[in-house]
Design an enzyme around this catalytic site. Structure first.
Site, PDB file in Angstrom:
ATOM      1  N   LYS A 169       0.866  -1.191   0.000  1.00 21.88           N
ATOM      2  CA  LYS A 169       0.000   0.000   0.000  1.00 21.88           C
ATOM      3  C   LYS A 169       0.894   1.231   0.000  1.00 21.88           C
ATOM      4  O   LYS A 169       1.810   1.332   0.814  1.00 21.88           O
ATOM      5  CB  LYS A 169      -0.872  -0.036   1.259  1.00 21.88           C
ATOM      6  N   ASP A 179      -5.112   0.357   8.802  1.00 22.88           N
ATOM      7  CA  ASP A 179      -4.905   0.202   7.360  1.00 22.88           C
ATOM      8  C   ASP A 179      -5.569  -1.060   6.804  1.00 22.88           C
ATOM      9  O   ASP A 179      -5.540  -1.279   5.590  1.00 22.88           O
ATOM     10  CB  ASP A 179      -3.401   0.109   7.051  1.00 22.88           C
TER      11      ASP A 179
HETATM   12  O1  C5P Z   1      -3.962   0.744  13.631  1.00 25.69           O
HETATM   13  P1  C5P Z   1      -2.508   0.406  13.664  1.00 25.69           P
HETATM   14  O2  C5P Z   1      -2.218  -0.778  14.554  1.00 25.69           O
HETATM   15  O3  C5P Z   1      -1.880   0.284  12.332  1.00 25.69           O
HETATM   16  O4  C5P Z   1      -1.826   1.674  14.328  1.00 25.69           O
HETATM   17  C1  C5P Z   1      -0.640   1.616  15.060  1.00 25.69           C
HETATM   18  C2  C5P Z   1      -0.563   2.848  15.948  1.00 25.69           C
HETATM   19  O5  C5P Z   1      -0.416   4.022  15.128  1.00 25.69           O
HETATM   20  C3  C5P Z   1      -1.784   3.110  16.789  1.00 25.69           C
HETATM   21  O6  C5P Z   1      -1.726   2.416  18.002  1.00 25.69           O
HETATM   22  C4  C5P Z   1      -1.719   4.613  16.983  1.00 25.69           C
HETATM   23  O7  C5P Z   1      -0.784   4.919  17.999  1.00 25.69           O
HETATM   24  C5  C5P Z   1      -1.146   5.099  15.677  1.00 25.69           C
HETATM   25  N1  C5P Z   1      -2.195   5.517  14.733  1.00 25.69           N
HETATM   26  C6  C5P Z   1      -2.844   6.737  14.917  1.00 25.69           C
HETATM   27  N2  C5P Z   1      -3.832   7.125  14.050  1.00 25.69           N
HETATM   28  C7  C5P Z   1      -4.156   6.355  12.985  1.00 25.69           C
HETATM   29  C8  C5P Z   1      -3.501   5.124  12.762  1.00 25.69           C
HETATM   30  C9  C5P Z   1      -2.523   4.734  13.655  1.00 25.69           C
HETATM   31  O8  C5P Z   1      -2.555   7.456  15.882  1.00 25.69           O
HETATM   32  N3  C5P Z   1      -5.118   6.771  12.146  1.00 25.69           N
END
Ligand code: C5P
Length: 275
Positions: free
Chosen positions: A10, A127
């Protein structure tokens, strides 16, 4: 029966951070594309009650195979135990989907084997919803608000300077949490050149925080910008993978080869967007 599902990388062509929710998650406005470089999931109905995971491929080392692997978490949501093999070709923790693309491919494999697409895909990661469709899209909210977008074909070089970057660390290091979104109505780009031109006026708001955490990203961006024919360069996601757009696949292939020759330690691939 074994099904094989491609887990394409991606690419965040633009990634604007437009706010932060009370729970700490950030609001995004991102233009996302998928390319012909990725991991692969092979899945067959499990011989036992629990799903199993084997990891092969150039980046197999360091990928956890225990219950905390996103692939096994995804399998656990589908109600169908599977024997899974992940062919790990994308560098881990690199801003181009990786774990999310693998989780999404696992969900798609489960559906092909008669399982169900779980309701709570977002719980696997912000994602994952966009990776399940694996089609170019505008992604808003925290990753849950997805509108398909038709993009002209793009050709690029992906370059990862082989430093893993922690997504939560980059988000929490952001100095400005509320930036302008993209325009409400995206233009109709007649070709890749006009899209590259438009993208040059957009941003990745995570880029400077990521460069502070991993200065190699600045080197990667400079080297890509100097490649002959590079139209624009940017970091994807929270890094460290960066991309440069080129007018043709031939030009991207040529630049990738030259860059790989002079930087043998870096992960460098030419890629084109999926239709
Ligand atoms: O959702 P994912 O596990 O990929 O995200 C990892 C971390 O990145 C989350 O725990 C958060 O701290 C941060 N994040 C965020 N806002 C988003 C996506 C991710 O703050 N939209």
């Amino acid at each position: 029966m074994t099904v094989k599902v491609f887990a394409p990388a991606k690419i965040n062509l633009a990634l604007h951070v437009t706010g932060q929710r009370a729970d700490g998650y950030h609001l995004l406005d991102s233009l996302v594309a998928f390319v012909d470089v990725g991991d692969q999931i092979a899945a067959s109905p499990a011989s036992q009650a629990q799903s199993t995971l084997a990891v092969t491929g150039p980046f197999a080392d360091g990928v956890p195979t225990g219950a905390d692997n996103l692939v096994l978490k995804a399998a656990g949501l589908t109600g169908i135990p599977m024997d899974l093999t992940l062919d790990k070709r994308l560098p881990p923790a690199s801003g181009i989907g990786g774990g999310s693309a693998d989780a999404a491919a696992t969900l798609r494999a489960a559906v092909r084997l008669g399982g169900k697409m779980p309701d709570d895909i977002l719980s696997l990661g912000a994602d994952v919803p966009v990776c399940v469709s694996a089609r170019s899209a505008r992604m808003r909210g925290i990753g849950d608000d997805i509108s398909p977008v038709t993009l002209p074909a793009l050709h690029m070089v992906l370059l990862n300077p082989r430093v893993p970057v922690s997504t939560p660390d980059v988000f929490s290091a952001l100095s400005l949490k509320q930036n302008a979104p993209m325009e409400d109505e995206l233009p109709n780009w007649p070709d890749g050149l006009s899209l590259a031109d438009w993208l040059a006026g957009q941003r990745n708001d995570l880029q400077s925080a990521a460069v502070k955490a991993a200065p190699e990203i600045a080197a990667a961006l400079t080297v890509l910008a100097l490649a002959p024919g590079a139209l624009m360069v940017r970091m994807s996601g929270s890094g460290a993978t960066c991309f440069a757009l080129f007018e043709t696949r031939y030009k991207a292939d040529f630049a990738a080869q030259q860059l790989a020759d002079s930087n043998p330690w870096w992960w460098i691939k030419s890629a084109s967007t999926l239709p």
